[in-house]
Design a protein around this motif. Sequence first.
Motif: not given
Length: 254
Positions: A103-111, A143-160
Amino acid sequence: MSTERRRARRQPTKLWRAPVLRTERITPRMARITVGGPQIDDFVGSGTDENVMLYLYEPGADLPEPLTLESARVAMSRVRPYMRTYTISRHDPAANEIDFDFVLHGDHGPASKWASNAAIGDEVIFVGPSPAYQPDLTAAWHLLIGDETALPAIGSITRALPGATIRAFVEVEDVAEQQDLDVTWVHRNGVPAGSSEPLVKALAAADFPDGKPAVWAAGERQVMQAVREVLVEKGIERASVRPATYWRLGHAGS
Ligand SMILES: Cc1cc2nc3c(=O)[nH]c(=O)nc-3n(C[C@H](O)[C@H](O)[C@H](O)COP(=O)(O)OP(=O)(O)OC[C@H]3O[C@@H](n4cnc5c(N)ncnc54)[C@H](O)[C@@H]3O)c2cc1C
């Protein structure tokens, strides 16, 4: 359980160094960084939700050689990286590739800043993998809930969970941030990320299937606390709702 999953549990945590192979803006606020090559030849994925700790050193940092988990730890007082947790969005063992979605949330976060500037050939240093959520395959529904940071995990869980009944609710900025996943998209439409309002309203209004769900939720800490309360109000057992804090509004680090 597959042989691959059993092997994955035995894989010791290790420090990996691999170059960026590709970068792609999958949505305006999400960068997919593909790393790989022979350096990750012996990386074994679990096939479900798992993550790594990125070690983001300052450019030109005087790193110990060889750089291993142990030597990095010993050198920490002298050369300390920013450490941030990221989900393995996709692991392709045949191609020796791993995708991370930032997630590109701005340049204030190093990652976030690193990901928005990452270029082919840049070295990525990460420690892991750490297997995370193993869904309960006997649950009536998921039931899977999250914001955009959770999308990669939700994708993996759904595929499983092929064939399972899944209801997923994901909060993103707007329609441009939606990905090709079968989820209920909740738009912030200008409400700042980290406000509980959009996700909580959407969950309060949702009709859930009958039966006891297996619940997975991850996102901003206070939003997740509010999500827990609304799910309890809707009749889901408090003990079965244990959201993960993926980030904290106003705090650095994951
Ligand atoms: C198990 C796990 C898996 C994760 N997987 C992913 C993943 O696959 N993709 C991903 O993008 N993130 C993921 N995260 C979340 C990520 O680790 C955090 O968002 C992290 O704080 C980002 O680091 P940063 O250096 O960019 O910002 P930081 O230096 O940590 O934070 C700087 C500022 O930015 C704010 N901030 C941090 N994250 C966000 C955000 N998402 N939106 C708005 N503001 C923010 C903070 O509140 C702080 O004020 C995961 C976290 C965990 C625990």
